[in-house]
Motif scaffolding. Structure first.
Motif, mmCIF file in Angstrom:
data_model
loop_
_atom_site.group_PDB
_atom_site.id
_atom_site.type_symbol
_atom_site.label_atom_id
_atom_site.label_comp_id
_atom_site.label_asym_id
_atom_site.label_seq_id
_atom_site.Cartn_x
_atom_site.Cartn_y
_atom_site.Cartn_z
ATOM 1 N N ALA A 31 -60.366 17.342 -119.863
ATOM 2 C CA ALA A 31 -59.776 18.665 -119.684
ATOM 3 C C ALA A 31 -59.086 18.791 -118.336
ATOM 4 N N SER A 32 -59.299 17.834 -117.472
ATOM 5 C CA SER A 32 -58.669 17.904 -116.151
ATOM 6 C C SER A 32 -57.284 17.294 -116.187
ATOM 7 N N ILE A 33 -56.433 17.700 -115.248
ATOM 8 C CA ILE A 33 -55.069 17.182 -115.190
ATOM 9 C C ILE A 33 -55.090 15.810 -114.513
ATOM 10 N N LEU B 34 -52.167 19.164 -125.490
ATOM 11 C CA LEU B 34 -51.224 19.940 -124.683
ATOM 12 C C LEU B 34 -51.895 21.121 -123.994
ATOM 13 N N ASN B 35 -52.913 21.712 -124.638
ATOM 14 C CA ASN B 35 -53.585 22.859 -124.012
ATOM 15 C C ASN B 35 -54.444 22.438 -122.826
ATOM 16 N N ARG B 36 -54.647 21.122 -122.630
ATOM 17 C CA ARG B 36 -55.439 20.629 -121.505
ATOM 18 C C ARG B 36 -54.569 19.989 -120.423
ATOM 19 N N ALA B 37 -53.271 19.950 -120.652
ATOM 20 C CA ALA B 37 -52.396 19.217 -119.737
ATOM 21 C C ALA B 37 -52.000 20.020 -118.503
ATOM 22 N N GLY B 38 -52.209 21.321 -118.516
ATOM 23 C CA GLY B 38 -51.823 22.144 -117.368
ATOM 24 C C GLY B 38 -50.346 22.437 -117.323
ATOM 25 N N LEU B 39 -49.698 22.580 -118.476
ATOM 26 C CA LEU B 39 -48.250 22.765 -118.538
ATOM 27 C C LEU B 39 -47.803 24.091 -117.924
#
Length: 721
Positions: free
Chosen positions: A24-26, A37-42
């Motif tokens: 879950a971390s970038i 994608l919801n975990r990428a920090g976009l």
């Protein structure tokens, strides 16, 4: 992306939870699977649209505009199947469509109407429809299997079985099970395939390949590496081979083009199909690359290209036929030499060795891990010591068939003949012959398309001389049986076999050997005999290789699992030609002391390179004329007072990302990815903010060339500019 399963149910396992269970971390690197994608920090990084606008299971998103173009990426840019990708991705198709009289490779191609569009031979389009995790089913099949060769056979058989089952459930798709982590996780992908692809607009070679091999993998660049294709389907919307009655494919989504482009530090992202990376491998794997594979392959390809260039100088038709092979070789050669430079500069083997030693100590420090993984690091080292010992033989076998075209022809003829002979009775044999002869000839036509006997003889001689000099455990039994007195004699023998074979003449092959079934059954010559003897030895060698592959499959599954526990995070899987997203910023860098490379190049810089007098820096005079007249239209970048040509950014890309759309924070197309900086060829093994830079063609240059140079205004109109 619309995702449907049997019975019309949506693929709910892709909604809330990741099917891959990654971190879950970038990360400081990342080619993110869609589910992550919801975990990428976009949003934090600068994305202005909702993440679900990119990918939302059951709904249409930007991913529905993405395509895989053979080994490249591309994107739909109109509702009528228009695709933008790279010039070098369409290169082979343009070459096949060209002739000395109509040299589209050199002069470019513009189809002002649909009727003028021509077949892009050899290119196919794949669109990702859905995917699901099948790791449990595959790994359960080998839980009690201890034999390494049997393990890898069962895994491969299970992967094929699952894909076949998926295709039976939905005959409109092609299914493929991809290994996300070696020995650990497997995902079933559903693809739609489009077989009718046509050339629409390809810039001339001195635009699309400006800078040639001199600039390949180099920044600053000034290359118009873009092409436009169109996807066609049958009138009922189904996949169909090239046919006049086919109609343009209508994608669910196409990208909006933003002709205003981007500025330095702007947020950007890429969707595409990156090929392969190898970042989750131990130090010994990197050592194998540095000591064996990279130097051997780059040196061999250099030699091959020298031979092809010599022959091509004597005949323009031959030069055209060999162009694609030369370009591919040169690309790989420079890439591999860049990797070697990067490995040495980073001292990556030593760095990985220290990481692995720390991992070993971590395992030893915990009794539970010691009990399960206590011999893991020693087992990995033992595996690679065996790999190192047989590397020369492995590399020779891996390259001999691709190096000598007639060996591939012989291989194809022999396999076809064996398939015929396996049939019971003459009638069954004749049916198989009639059913497959046209497909066989089509396949052989592709090989003969870049075949030249002199090239085959020169490269084949080199390969046989190399094999003669292999010694100890790498010595080939074939060369021992032949008892050649010297490497020259070994090379002479190969040349003689090629010269005498009927296979060195395609017309003679078709008119005699493939004339009818009896002629095929009766045919034999020294080339086929040599192939059989070499292939028998190769199969024995491959059996041991497969046993080792099965062993490595288990070891790498354990290696990743324990390394994730050691680092207290789950990894993003290595690239494997499945759809991924990467993001970053338009950004320059400092590749050496006291230097800074800005992230934009201009037409002014292109003209300056042209003043060098190098043939690779030649450009159309119309570019200079338009630039002197300041005929920039709406495509200039104000602070540069020029049209930007190429752009630089810190996104994580690799082979297969060629042709990927570069999008701004609003999901609009602002460029097309085509290369990496020389230092970033190391991306396959390691990524760093300091040196990992990728290169794209600015959409403003694409539009300017189409509008002001090639009079292809129809392209702008179709894209809604």
């Amino acid at each position: 992306m619309n995702i449907k399963l049997k019975g019309g149910l949506l693929c709910t396992l892709l909604l809330a939870a990741s099917v891959f269970n990654f971190s879950a971390s970038i990360p400081d690197e990342g080619m993110f699977p869609l589910s992550e994608l919801n975990r990428a920090g976009l949003k934090k990084a600068g994305l202005k649209i909702a993440e679900k606008d990119i990918y939302n299971p059951g709904q249409i998103g930007l991913v529905d505009a993405l395509v895989q173009v053979s080994g490249c990426s591309g994107s739909f840019v109109s509702p009528n199947g228009l695709i933008i990708t790279n010039h070098h991705c369409a290169f082979s198709a343009v070459q096949l469509a060209s002739s000395p009289e109509f040299n589209y490779l050199k002069n470019g191609f513009v189809a002002n109407t649909r009727e003028q569009e021509i077949e892009a031979q050899g290119l196919t389009i794949r669109i990702t429809k859905s995917y699901e995790d099948v790791s449990e089913e595959i790994l359960n099949a080998v839980t009690s299997v201890s034999d390494p060769a049997e393990r890898i056979n069962i895994i491969n058989k299970k992967r094929a079985e699952i894909a076949k089952r998926a295709e039976a459930a939905d005959p409109t798709i092609k299914a493929e099970v991809s290994e996300m982590f070696i020995g650990k996780s497997y995902v079933l992908f559903h693809y739609q395939t489009i077989e009718d692809v046509r050339l629409v607009y390809v810039p001339r070679q001195d635009i699309g390949e400006f800078g040639g091999e001199t600039d390949n993998w180099v920044w600053p660049r000034h290359t118009g590496d873009f092409s436009f294709l169109r996807a066609y389907v049958a009138p009922d919307g189904s996949t169909a081979k090239y046919a006049k009655e086919n109609v343009p494919y209508q994608p669910k989504k196409h990208l909006k083009v933003n002709p205003k482009g981007v500025n330095e530090n702007d947020f950007v992202f890429i969707l595409g199909y990156p090929g392969r990376t190898f970042r989750h491998r131990p130090a010994q794997y990197i050592a194998y690359q540095q000591k064996y594979l990279l130097p051997y392959t780059s040196e061999l390809y250099d030699f091959q290209n020298q031979q092809m260039l010599i022959v091509g100088k004597e005949d323009p038709k031959t030069a055209l036929a060999l162009a694609t092979r030369i370009k591919r070789n040169a690309n790989v050669m420079k890439n591999y030499r860049g990797k070697l430079k990067g490995l040495q500069n980073l001292d990556l083997v030593d760095r990985k060795t220290k990481e692995d030693e720390a991992l070993r100590k971590f395992i030893d420090s915990k009794p539970s891990l010691q009990a399960r993984y206590g011999t893991l690091m020693a087992d990995i080292d033992e595996h690679y010591q065996a790999v190192f010992a047989l590397a020369p033989k492995e590399l020779w076998f891996n390259n001999i068939y691709s190096s000598v075209s007639l060996l591939r022809v012989a291989y194809t003829i022999r396999d076809f003949k064996e398939a015929i002979l396996k049939q019971n009775g003459l009638k069954a044999q004749e049916e198989v012959f009639a059913l497959n002869i046209n497909q066989l000839r089509e396949y052989l036509d592709n090989i003969y398309g870049s075949y030249n006997l002199t090239v085959d003889k020169n490269i084949g001689r080199r390969m046989f001389e190399d094999a003669y000099q292999l010694d100890e455990v790498n010595k080939l039994n074939y060369f021992g049986k032949k008892n050649f007195a010297s490497k020259t004699e070994a090379g002479d023998y190969l040349v003689s076999v090629l010269e005498k074979s009927k296979l060195n003449n395609k017309e003679l092959l078709y008119q005699t050997i493939l004339k009818d079934i009896q002629s095929l059954k009766n045919y034999n010559d020294d080339l086929l005999v040599m192939l059989d003897e070499l292939d028998n030895e190769r199969e024995t060698f491959n059996a041991e290789q497969k046993r080792r592959e099965g062993n490595l499959n288990r070891l790498m599954g354990d290696y990743v699992a324990v390394k994730e526990r050691y680092q207290a995070k789950n990894f993003i899987p290595d690239a494997n030609s499945t759809l991924r997203l990467t993001f970053g910023n338009i950004k320059g860098y400092s590749p050496a002391d006291a230097t800074y490379m800005s992230p934009f190049t201009t037409i002014k810089g292109l003209l300056e390179k042209g003043n060098s007098g190098l043939a690779e820096y030649e450009y159309p005079e119309s570019i200079k004329t338009a630039w002197l007249e300041k005929n920039f239209g709406a495509y200039a970048k104000k602070d540069l007072n020029d049209v930007p040509v190429n752009i630089l950014y810190n996104m994580d890309t690799t082979g297969g990302n060629s042709g990927s759309p570069i999008m701004n924070a609003h999901g609009e197309l602002i460029g097309v990815n085509f290369d990496r900086a020389y230092d970033a060829t190391i991306n396959d093994f390691a990524w760093s903010e300091d040196y990992s830079r990728s290169i794209g063609v600015d959409i403003r240059y694409v539009l300017w060339i189409a509008d002001k140079i090639d009079n292809a205004q129809f392209i702008l109109k179709e894209m809604g500019i």
